[in-house]
Each structure stands twice: as C-alpha cells, then as structure tokens.
Motif scaffolding. Structure first.
Motif, PDB file in Angstrom:
ATOM      1  N   THR A 185       0.747  -1.100  -0.131  1.00  0.00           N
ATOM      2  CA  THR A 185      -0.081   0.026   0.013  1.00  0.00           C
ATOM      3  C   THR A 185       0.966   1.293  -0.193  1.00  0.00           C
ATOM      4  OG1 THR A 185      -1.737  -1.078   1.321  1.00  0.00           O
ATOM      5  CG2 THR A 185      -1.913   1.328   1.339  1.00  0.00           C
ATOM      6  N   LYS A 186       0.611   2.247  -0.811  1.00  0.00           N
ATOM      7  CA  LYS A 186       1.422   3.241  -1.281  1.00  0.00           C
ATOM      8  C   LYS A 186       0.944   4.557  -1.071  1.00  0.00           C
ATOM      9  CE  LYS A 186       4.282   0.616  -4.633  1.00  0.00           C
ATOM     10  NZ  LYS A 186       4.860   0.453  -6.005  1.00  0.00           N
ATOM     11  N   ILE A 187       1.731   5.574  -0.580  1.00  0.00           N
ATOM     12  CA  ILE A 187       1.140   6.990  -0.604  1.00  0.00           C
ATOM     13  C   ILE A 187       1.654   7.494  -2.215  1.00  0.00           C
ATOM     14  CG2 ILE A 187       1.458   9.253   0.533  1.00  0.00           C
ATOM     15  CD1 ILE A 187       2.377   7.635   3.143  1.00  0.00           C
ATOM     16  N   ALA A 188       0.751   7.633  -3.027  1.00  0.00           N
ATOM     17  CA  ALA A 188       0.989   7.966  -4.419  1.00  0.00           C
ATOM     18  C   ALA A 188       1.362   9.418  -4.490  1.00  0.00           C
ATOM     19  CB  ALA A 188      -0.078   7.418  -5.320  1.00  0.00           C
ATOM     20  N   SER A 189       0.503  10.319  -3.900  1.00  0.00           N
ATOM     21  CA  SER A 189       0.718  11.667  -4.072  1.00  0.00           C
ATOM     22  C   SER A 189       0.006  12.511  -2.723  1.00  0.00           C
ATOM     23  CB  SER A 189       0.173  12.276  -5.110  1.00  0.00           C
ATOM     24  OG  SER A 189      -1.225  12.178  -5.160  1.00  0.00           O
ATOM     25  N   VAL A 190       0.495  13.581  -2.536  1.00  0.00           N
ATOM     26  CA  VAL A 190       0.037  14.367  -1.342  1.00  0.00           C
ATOM     27  C   VAL A 190      -0.289  15.765  -1.986  1.00  0.00           C
ATOM     28  CG1 VAL A 190       0.425  15.300   0.904  1.00  0.00           C
ATOM     29  CG2 VAL A 190       0.814  12.869   0.452  1.00  0.00           C
ATOM     30  N   GLU A 191      -1.212  16.463  -1.619  1.00  0.00           N
ATOM     31  CA  GLU A 191      -1.534  17.981  -2.091  1.00  0.00           C
ATOM     32  C   GLU A 191      -2.153  18.697  -0.874  1.00  0.00           C
ATOM     33  OE1 GLU A 191      -0.530  19.025  -4.773  1.00  0.00           O
ATOM     34  OE2 GLU A 191      -0.259  17.507  -5.983  1.00  0.00           O
ATOM     35  N   PHE A 192      -1.635  19.905  -0.801  1.00  0.00           N
ATOM     36  CA  PHE A 192      -2.395  20.819   0.204  1.00  0.00           C
ATOM     37  C   PHE A 192      -3.228  21.812  -0.396  1.00  0.00           C
ATOM     38  CE2 PHE A 192       2.087  20.121   1.700  1.00  0.00           C
ATOM     39  CZ  PHE A 192       1.755  19.628   3.010  1.00  0.00           C
ATOM     40  N   ASP A 194      -7.013  27.633   7.246  1.00  0.00           N
ATOM     41  CA  ASP A 194      -7.539  26.365   7.300  1.00  0.00           C
ATOM     42  C   ASP A 194      -7.235  25.792   5.895  1.00  0.00           C
ATOM     43  OD1 ASP A 194      -9.032  26.796   9.756  1.00  0.00           O
ATOM     44  OD2 ASP A 194     -10.848  27.773   8.584  1.00  0.00           O
ATOM     45  N   ILE A 195      -6.636  24.538   6.353  1.00  0.00           N
ATOM     46  CA  ILE A 195      -5.997  23.741   5.092  1.00  0.00           C
ATOM     47  C   ILE A 195      -6.657  22.661   4.994  1.00  0.00           C
ATOM     48  CG2 ILE A 195      -3.995  25.267   5.217  1.00  0.00           C
ATOM     49  CD1 ILE A 195      -2.340  22.862   5.828  1.00  0.00           C
ATOM     50  N   VAL A 196      -6.435  21.801   3.711  1.00  0.00           N
ATOM     51  CA  VAL A 196      -6.665  20.291   3.526  1.00  0.00           C
ATOM     52  C   VAL A 196      -5.541  19.608   3.256  1.00  0.00           C
ATOM     53  CG1 VAL A 196      -7.937  18.655   2.528  1.00  0.00           C
ATOM     54  CG2 VAL A 196      -9.103  20.735   3.329  1.00  0.00           C
ATOM     55  N   LEU A 197      -4.933  18.415   3.829  1.00  0.00           N
ATOM     56  CA  LEU A 197      -4.017  17.777   3.300  1.00  0.00           C
ATOM     57  C   LEU A 197      -4.729  16.287   2.777  1.00  0.00           C
ATOM     58  CD1 LEU A 197      -1.014  16.813   3.357  1.00  0.00           C
ATOM     59  CD2 LEU A 197      -1.445  15.969   5.555  1.00  0.00           C
ATOM     60  N   ARG A 198      -4.399  16.369   1.485  1.00  0.00           N
ATOM     61  CA  ARG A 198      -5.013  15.190   0.804  1.00  0.00           C
ATOM     62  C   ARG A 198      -3.987  14.196   0.178  1.00  0.00           C
ATOM     63  NH1 ARG A 198      -9.860  16.255  -3.467  1.00  0.00           N
ATOM     64  NH2 ARG A 198     -10.798  16.387  -1.553  1.00  0.00           N
ATOM     65  N   CYS A 199      -4.324  13.021   0.838  1.00  0.00           N
ATOM     66  CA  CYS A 199      -3.276  11.959   0.290  1.00  0.00           C
ATOM     67  C   CYS A 199      -3.969  11.062  -0.661  1.00  0.00           C
ATOM     68  CB  CYS A 199      -2.948  11.218   1.630  1.00  0.00           C
ATOM     69  SG  CYS A 199      -2.481  12.183   2.917  1.00  0.00           S
ATOM     70  N   LEU A 200      -3.321  10.670  -1.795  1.00  0.00           N
ATOM     71  CA  LEU A 200      -3.834   9.520  -2.713  1.00  0.00           C
ATOM     72  C   LEU A 200      -3.333   8.442  -2.253  1.00  0.00           C
ATOM     73  CD1 LEU A 200      -5.209   8.697  -5.044  1.00  0.00           C
ATOM     74  CD2 LEU A 200      -3.239   9.045  -6.485  1.00  0.00           C
ATOM     75  N   ILE A 201      -3.920   7.457  -1.762  1.00  0.00           N
ATOM     76  CA  ILE A 201      -3.328   5.969  -1.366  1.00  0.00           C
ATOM     77  C   ILE A 201      -3.597   5.026  -2.423  1.00  0.00           C
ATOM     78  CG2 ILE A 201      -3.412   4.295   0.505  1.00  0.00           C
ATOM     79  CD1 ILE A 201      -2.235   7.322   1.419  1.00  0.00           C
ATOM     80  N   HIS A 214      -8.740   8.653  -1.836  1.00  0.00           N
ATOM     81  CA  HIS A 214      -8.292   9.884  -1.110  1.00  0.00           C
ATOM     82  C   HIS A 214      -8.710   9.957   0.254  1.00  0.00           C
ATOM     83  CE1 HIS A 214      -8.522  12.002  -5.345  1.00  0.00           C
ATOM     84  NE2 HIS A 214      -7.313  11.751  -4.996  1.00  0.00           N
ATOM     85  N   ILE A 215      -7.621  10.257   1.078  1.00  0.00           N
ATOM     86  CA  ILE A 215      -7.817  10.550   2.503  1.00  0.00           C
ATOM     87  C   ILE A 215      -7.398  11.812   3.011  1.00  0.00           C
ATOM     88  CG2 ILE A 215      -7.251   9.675   4.813  1.00  0.00           C
ATOM     89  CD1 ILE A 215      -6.614   7.127   3.809  1.00  0.00           C
ATOM     90  N   ASP A 216      -8.376  12.648   3.370  1.00  0.00           N
ATOM     91  CA  ASP A 216      -8.232  14.039   3.716  1.00  0.00           C
ATOM     92  C   ASP A 216      -8.061  14.306   5.166  1.00  0.00           C
ATOM     93  OD1 ASP A 216      -8.601  14.332   1.229  1.00  0.00           O
ATOM     94  OD2 ASP A 216     -10.372  15.455   1.203  1.00  0.00           O
ATOM     95  N   PHE A 217      -6.905  15.194   5.586  1.00  0.00           N
ATOM     96  CA  PHE A 217      -6.988  15.795   6.975  1.00  0.00           C
ATOM     97  C   PHE A 217      -7.342  17.098   6.831  1.00  0.00           C
ATOM     98  CE2 PHE A 217      -4.134  11.992   7.073  1.00  0.00           C
ATOM     99  CZ  PHE A 217      -4.424  11.337   8.365  1.00  0.00           C
ATOM    100  N   SER A 218      -8.331  17.844   7.507  1.00  0.00           N
ATOM    101  CA  SER A 218      -8.734  18.999   7.400  1.00  0.00           C
ATOM    102  C   SER A 218      -8.183  19.702   8.910  1.00  0.00           C
ATOM    103  CB  SER A 218     -10.087  19.262   7.082  1.00  0.00           C
ATOM    104  OG  SER A 218     -10.561  18.935   5.807  1.00  0.00           O
ATOM    105  N   PHE A 219      -7.733  20.819   8.864  1.00  0.00           N
ATOM    106  CA  PHE A 219      -7.190  21.497  10.126  1.00  0.00           C
ATOM    107  C   PHE A 219      -6.985  22.866   9.886  1.00  0.00           C
ATOM    108  CE2 PHE A 219      -3.533  19.561   8.047  1.00  0.00           C
ATOM    109  CZ  PHE A 219      -2.229  20.252   8.327  1.00  0.00           C
ATOM    110  N   THR A 220      -6.794  23.475  11.011  1.00  0.00           N
ATOM    111  CA  THR A 220      -6.273  24.900  11.140  1.00  0.00           C
ATOM    112  C   THR A 220      -4.757  25.124  11.260  1.00  0.00           C
ATOM    113  OG1 THR A 220      -8.380  25.682  12.083  1.00  0.00           O
ATOM    114  CG2 THR A 220      -6.551  27.303  12.242  1.00  0.00           C
ATOM    115  N   LEU A 221      -3.969  25.934  10.554  1.00  0.00           N
ATOM    116  CA  LEU A 221      -2.547  25.846  10.734  1.00  0.00           C
ATOM    117  C   LEU A 221      -2.011  26.599  11.563  1.00  0.00           C
ATOM    118  CD1 LEU A 221      -0.548  24.500   8.823  1.00  0.00           C
ATOM    119  CD2 LEU A 221      -0.286  26.507   7.523  1.00  0.00           C
TER     120      LEU A 221
END
Length: 416
Positions: free
Chosen positions: A281-288, A304-311, A354-361
């Motif tokens: 299982t790989k982390i293919a890409s990550v975007e902010f 407020d940002i979103v960290l989106r990971c393509l797994i 797609h797995i998203d982490f949404s948080f305040t920076l």
C-alpha cells in the motif's frame, strides 16, 4: 577523545544459554568437556568515547543491547572482554525501582541509595529536602515502596538519581511511566544538569525526545553499535529506516512506482527523501489545499487547510493507519495527526483512496517539512510506505510569537 569521561574499547558481553537448568550442572562436572550451552552475544565489539558534558541518546529496539551496555557502564554487570572506563561519580536510573528494597519505606530507601552511591548519612540529609520536594509523593514517603504505583516509583527513583550531584547520569527509558507533567519536570531538570556540565546517557524509544535533548546519538542493533553521530536528525532517520521498521525490509523501488505517484524533489532542495516499506500500500501523492479548494504550498498562520493523500493499495489491507507530522527546520514536530486517533482503524480494499486531513494551521511563520507514512497494525506492526520528508510547506505573515504554536494574544491595558 580529549577530556573524555567515558571510554569503551572492544567491549563484548556473552551469555551462556542452556536448554535446561540442569544442563549447566552437567556441563560443569563433565570430564569430556562436552558443551551443553549456546553463546548469546548481547554486545559485540563496542567502541566509543564520550566527552565531558556531552548528552548522548541511545536508540534501538528491545533486545538491541542498550540496557546491557548501561549496566556494564555503571558496574552492575561485568564485561566478557574489553575495557570500560567511566570517570567521576555515576548516578543511574536503569530500571524502575532497581536497587530499592521493597520492604523499606521511601525515606529509608533514599538513605539506602545514598549509601550505595558513596554518601554518608549526613551528606544525604543535606540533600533530603531537595529529593522530597522533587519526588512530591507526600506521606507515602513513610510507606514501604512495595505499595507504590509505578509512577511513584519513578518519581522517587529519579529524584534520588538527579539530586546527588552526579558527574555522569544514565537514564534507561524509566521516565515513560510517569505522567506528562512529571516527564516535563524531569526533562527540565536534566537540561539544568546539562548546563552544569553533567555527562548524560539517555536511552529512549522516542526519537523526538532524543532530537530535542541530545547532542549526539548512538544507534544499536542486535548487540552492535551501528552508528554514532553528532548529526542527530539524520541519525534518527536512519534509526527509523534501519531499526524500527518491523515489517518487510524491502525498500520501495521508485522505478516501479505507479503513474499516479508524484515526485516533489524540487520542493525539498538539498534534502533527500527517505522512503521505505513493503510497498503493498503506497502513498502515491499528497497535495495541500486552501479554504477555497485551490492547491497551495504557501499559507499564513491560522489558515484552514486540507492535506489530501492519494493512497494506492495493491491488496486488501486490514488495520491500516495513515499519519503525518509537520516538522520545523530544527526537526521538531509542531503539528500532526493520524487516522487511528481521528477515525479508528482503517480496512482498505484493493484500489485507490483519497484521505483528507482538514485542520487549522496554528503554527508561526517558517519552513515546515511533511513527514508521512502508512502502516499496518494487523498483528505485528508492518511499515507499508514511509516518506520522510515528502513535501515542504511555507508559512509566512502574522506577527512574531513565542513557541511552536501560533496563539497570538489580545492584550488589553486598563488604568485602574
């Protein structure tokens, strides 16, 4: 090394392991010289030198030889061969309550420990107030220590160890049983000892504590010293890669990466990504993304940002955990989270997610690096894909603040 306090040359520690206890007796009385044991090399050809006032972290999995090494340095164990020299008064906290008599009260054990360290009763009495104040266990000091909780044990043992004015302090993972407030109190006290020029050896499984606290690091594996470095951050990465990877030792081959995977080498500059894991299982890409949904790598404190990971999973993956941290240029984690804490265990089918982490920076201005990884907790932990670091995040703007969190205060001044 000039002004060295600890010198270790060609140190070896070998234990004889017998299949049955009685085999030791038969081997001892054997006229034929038949060997009934197997040798276990707890330490093999260890060499290093530590200077006065140096703080050295020791990293390694359970069974790597860390505790055996400290016990030899403190004289609890004798080496099978080699030379060890430690200059000055040694104080140690090797095991929880080690050296305490369980039937003695806490107060009696303070004097007992002081005697073992070479102090007279009068000298211990001069230090007693400082020991009691730091331990802060109240009337339990008059109770037998067999009644103590693990936290009370830690408080008393550490208080004795650090208040006897040692030249060398050795601590072996004993602080992990205390509460967070006590752990902070201990770290602040050890920083005080650092400033006084005390030489400290600090065994821990927590790489971040080693990065923050230590000037050098030793990495041990299978009884061998595989690295001794003053570059603590790089050495900690090597530890995570070589030692703590409990799963497959296969390094992810970048020539076999699927098309969706992206490289961010231009963002990292001279920093090279460390990547390892089984690759199932790989982390293919990550975007902010910013609050408008636009891809971005430059933000302001409080955004407020979103960290989106393509797994991308090539198999059905049970009990997966994806986690990330943002580290500043000093290697300190300033923010982070994982799916286990936020959502519980993930069970992934074969395919892409797609797995998203949404948080305040809520971090101040500066450059930050994204460390991210996914692991399986289905039985023994297995690293699937670890990427350290993968992305760079730039935070600018906002006013200057103290600390690693961006929490600017509003100050009101009223004349009364």
């Amino acid at each position: 090394m000039k002004d060295s306090v600890i010198e270790v040359n060609n140190l070896n520690k070998v234990y004889k392991l017998y299949p049955r206890p009685i085999d030791r007796f038969f081997e001892a009385i054997s006229f034929s010289g038949k060997v009934r044991h197997q040798d276990f090399n707890a330490l093999s050809d260890i060499n290093f030198s530590i200077g006065k006032g140096q703080t050295v972290g020791i990293l390694g999995k359970n069974g790597a030889g860390k505790s055996t090494l400290l016990k030899i340095l403190t004289g609890v164990l004798t080496p099978s061969s080699g030379n060890v020299q430690v200059k000055g008064r040694i104080s140690s906290l090797l095991e929880l309550g080690a050296g305490f008599n369980p039937e003695y009260t806490g107060l009696e054990n303070i004097f007992f420990q002081g005697t073992l360290l070479g102090y007279s009763k009068e000298e211990v009495e001069l230090k007693l107030s400082a020991i009691l104040d730091f331990a802060d266990i109240g009337d339990f000091i008059h109770q037998p220590v067999r009644l103590y909780s693990s936290g009370m044990f830690a408080r008393l043992a550490f208080s004795v160890a650090i208040n006897v004015e040692p030249d060398v302090l050795m601590v072996d993972e004993a602080l992990s049983v205390g509460d967070a407030g006590f752990q902070l109190k201990c770290m602040l006290k050890m920083q005080e000892l650092q400033e006084k020029g005390v030489t400290i050896l600090f065994v821990s499984h927590d790489t971040q504590s080693v990065i923050r606290f230590c000037q050098s690091v030793m990495i041990m594996q299978n009884g061998k010293l595989i690295e001794f470095s003053d570059d603590v951050i790089t050495a900690a990465k090597n530890y995570e890669k070589k030692v703590r990877n409990l799963g497959s030792s296969e390094i992810v081959d970048k020539t076999k990466v699927v098309l969706q995977e992206q490289s961010y080498e231009s963002e990292l500059g001279d920093i090279k990504e460390v990547r390892f894991g089984s690759g199932t299982t790989k982390i293919a890409s990550v975007e902010f993304y910013d609050s408008t949904g636009k891809k971005e790598t430059h933000f302001e404190p409080g955004d407020d940002i979103v960290l989106r990971c393509l797994i991308d999973s090539s198999i059905v993956q049970k009990s997966a955990v994806l986690g990330f941290s943002l580290r500043n240029t000093k290697g300190v984690d300033v923010a982070g989270d994982n799916t286990l804490l936020a959502k519980g265990i993930l069970d992934l089918d074969k395919g892409q997610y797609h797995i998203d982490f949404s948080f305040t920076l809520n971090i101040p201005s500066g450059d930050y690096f994204l460390y991210i990884g996914i692991a399986s907790l289905d039985g023994e932990r297995v690293e699937l894909d670890q990427r350290w670091p993968l992305r760079k995040l730039v935070v600018s703007g906002g006013r200057e603040v103290v600390g690693v969190a961006y929490c600017p205060s509003r100050v009101d001044i009223v004349k009364v």
